[in-house]
Design a protein around this motif. Structure first.
Motif, short mmCIF file in Angstrom:
data_model
loop_
_atom_site.label_atom_id
_atom_site.label_comp_id
_atom_site.label_asym_id
_atom_site.label_seq_id
_atom_site.Cartn_x
_atom_site.Cartn_y
_atom_site.Cartn_z
N ASP A 2 27.71 18.57 45.56
CA ASP A 2 28.35 19.81 45.95
C ASP A 2 27.69 21.00 45.26
O ASP A 2 27.01 20.86 44.24
N ALA A 3 27.92 22.18 45.85
CA ALA A 3 27.37 23.39 45.25
C ALA A 3 28.03 23.66 43.91
O ALA A 3 29.17 23.27 43.66
N LEU A 4 27.31 24.36 43.06
CA LEU A 4 27.84 24.67 41.74
C LEU A 4 28.92 25.74 41.83
O LEU A 4 28.84 26.66 42.65
N SER A 5 29.91 25.61 40.97
CA SER A 5 30.95 26.63 40.88
C SER A 5 30.43 27.82 40.08
O SER A 5 29.40 27.71 39.39
N GLU A 8 29.87 26.93 36.51
CA GLU A 8 28.69 26.08 36.31
C GLU A 8 27.40 26.91 36.38
O GLU A 8 26.49 26.71 35.58
N TRP A 9 27.35 27.84 37.34
CA TRP A 9 26.18 28.72 37.43
C TRP A 9 26.01 29.56 36.18
O TRP A 9 24.89 29.79 35.70
N SER A 197 31.83 17.92 38.03
CA SER A 197 31.14 19.10 37.50
C SER A 197 30.18 18.72 36.39
O SER A 197 29.05 19.23 36.32
N ARG A 200 27.03 17.17 37.88
CA ARG A 200 26.13 18.15 38.47
C ARG A 200 25.30 18.84 37.40
O ARG A 200 24.09 19.05 37.57
N ILE A 204 21.14 18.79 36.68
CA ILE A 204 20.35 20.01 36.50
C ILE A 204 19.61 19.97 35.17
O ILE A 204 18.44 20.37 35.07
#
Length: 230
Positions: A2-5, A8-9, A197, A200, A204
């Protein structure tokens, strides 16, 4: 995946920012100290070597606590810096300091080994031709030691990206302010349902670290070929 929240970014962006600043600010001092240890003969050389490598031996939490004592608002150095408008404790700037301190020994060691591998006869030849010690260092030693300097930069950057113990002790784990990748992973693992989370961010971290190592190897090989062909 899933895309980062947004949180998280923020952790990813702050980690890159902290690691970059820690590496850039450490580099001039790292080269100077590495050259002192590689070529210098002076009283206290062994003490300097021990101090440089101390963060590798001490538990990171101890290093972070010592930084808090020295650079916190009540510390001798931190109080002076606060009067100048620079606050380190519990700020992202403090995370830069913690990361730089923990990464510094790896940078110095890589650069020192590279400088020691440079033939002293080449440096002596430059001095015989009338070049000053600084000019010999800039035109002979530094170019020949460049592969090790690149390796030191990448090692320091990777170490700064992964720094946890000293960072969380010195600047805590404040989302959006001091929360880096490692501290964010730790925070998510403490939350119910936070494993996704954390995973993810782990992926990265691995991608960034592997990319840094690959880039380091490619740059070191290219520089080595140019030096050999010079």
């Amino acid at each position: 995946m899933d895309a980062l929240s947004p949180q998280e970014w923020q952790a990813v962006a702050l980690s890159l920012k902290v690691a970059a600043w820690a590496t850039v600010l450490s580099l001039p001092v790292g080269i100077w100290v590495a050259h002192l240890l590689a070529r210098g003969r002076f009283p206290g050389r062994s003490v300097l070597n021990a101090v440089v490598h101390l963060p590798l031996i001490l538990p990171p939490v101890v290093t972070g606590y010592l930084l808090l004592l020295a650079f916190g608002r009540e510390g001798p150095v931190g109080g002076l810096l606060e009067d100048m408008g620079l606050v380190l404790a519990f700020r992202w700037t403090g995370a830069v300091l913690a990361a730089a301190v923990m990464a510094f020994p790896l940078m110095v060691r890589a650069i020192r080994l590279s400088i020691e591998a440079v033939d002293p006869g080449l440096e002596q030849a430059g001095a015989t031709l009338g070049a000053s010690p600084i000019w010999v260092f800039l035109t002979v030693t530094l170019p020949l030691a460049l592969p090790g300097i690149i390796a030191g930069i990448i090692l320091a950057f990777a170490k700064a990206m992964g720094e946890f113990g000293a960072t969380i002790t010195f600047v805590a784990n404040i989302p959006g302010q001091t929360q880096t990748l490692p501290t964010a992973i730790h925070a998510f693992l403490q939350l119910p349902g936070g494993e996704a989370s954390a995973m993810r961010l782990v992926v990265i971290s691995v991608v960034i670290s592997v990319s840094a190592l690959v880039i380091s190897e490619l740059l070191a090989r290219r520089v080595s070929r140019r030096v050999a062909g010079a």
